[in-house]
Write an enzyme that holds these catalytic residues in place. Sequence first.
Site, PDB file in Angstrom:
ATOM      1  N   ARG A 184       0.864  -1.336   0.017  1.00 24.08           N
ATOM      2  CA  ARG A 184      -0.099  -0.056   0.092  1.00 24.08           C
ATOM      3  C   ARG A 184       0.856   1.463  -0.027  1.00 24.08           C
ATOM      4  O   ARG A 184       0.466   2.180  -0.598  1.00 24.08           O
ATOM      5  CB  ARG A 184      -0.749  -0.138   1.305  1.00 24.08           C
ATOM      6  CG  ARG A 184      -1.622   1.150   1.535  1.00 24.08           C
ATOM      7  CD  ARG A 184      -2.470   1.231   2.854  1.00 24.08           C
ATOM      8  NE  ARG A 184      -1.406   0.901   4.075  1.00 24.08           N
ATOM      9  CZ  ARG A 184      -0.672   1.695   4.740  1.00 24.08           C
ATOM     10  NH1 ARG A 184      -0.579   2.891   4.168  1.00 24.08           N
ATOM     11  NH2 ARG A 184       0.079   1.293   5.662  1.00 24.08           N
ATOM     12  N   CYS A 201      -3.605  -3.617  12.657  1.00 20.74           N
ATOM     13  CA  CYS A 201      -2.475  -4.499  12.138  1.00 20.74           C
ATOM     14  C   CYS A 201      -2.560  -5.686  13.358  1.00 20.74           C
ATOM     15  O   CYS A 201      -2.685  -6.765  12.858  1.00 20.74           O
ATOM     16  CB  CYS A 201      -1.187  -3.801  12.126  1.00 20.74           C
ATOM     17  SG  CYS A 201      -0.934  -2.745  10.914  1.00 20.74           S
TER      18      CYS A 201
END
Length: 264
Positions: free
Chosen positions: A21, A146
């Site tokens: 990303r 995460c």
Amino acid sequence: MIQYQDLLERILSDGAEKHDRTGTGTLSVFGHQMRFDLAAGFPMLTTKRLPLKAIVHELLWFLQGDTNIKYLHDHGVTIWDEWADANGDLGPVYGAQWRSWPTADGGSIDQIANVVEMIKRNPDSRRLMVTAWNPADVEKMALPPCHCLFQFYVANGKLSCQLYQRSADVFLGVPFNIASYALLTLMVAQVTGLKPGEFVHTLGDAHLYSNHLEQARLQLTRAPRALPVMTINPAVKDIFGFRYEDFTLTGYDPHPHIKAEVAV
């Protein structure tokens, strides 16, 4: 910590090159587990210096249910700055999901309070879980979680914790995550009258960013040192009652800090 050194070596030797990303590029492996016996010392990385203040204050911030970086700034912690908006807000990130998971009827669930109470009432439960991954809220978050799911486990008077981390920035993030969840396990053990057991860290996409490879190789030249000891104020019996001053780390003698840029 040889467990962490082994992970660095695995990624450098077996990692697949992947796009990501941030546009930085990574070397990545999928599926890795590390285990830390919390009776053997506090798992604070010794092959480079970590900032205890940032680790403790971030965890306390999560536990407050806060999602604005003002508290962190008030205590000299800037690790979330890159993702905050102009008002310091991050959207419904970890603290919001841990403490006020929204329900369909307009209410909310305090997952932390619930799991602590459940450990006390039914320690053999297989439902001692907290999740930060809320599909309905992911698009509203400045950074989707995460470290997204953790589970407690009680056996023989000891409390263990396993974390599932979907995305693991191994050079910068993972050392923080190990220390943070090890500390959370010590805190929950204290307020539930248990001894600390293990911290088990399970990683999904475990990666080194391409601009962290030389730093990782440098770190592998350093021999791990003896782990420090974390002492917690025994008077604190409420998981939401901890303050920074309640934690004392002794015997921390790490190698020097290694600078690396965060990928945003």
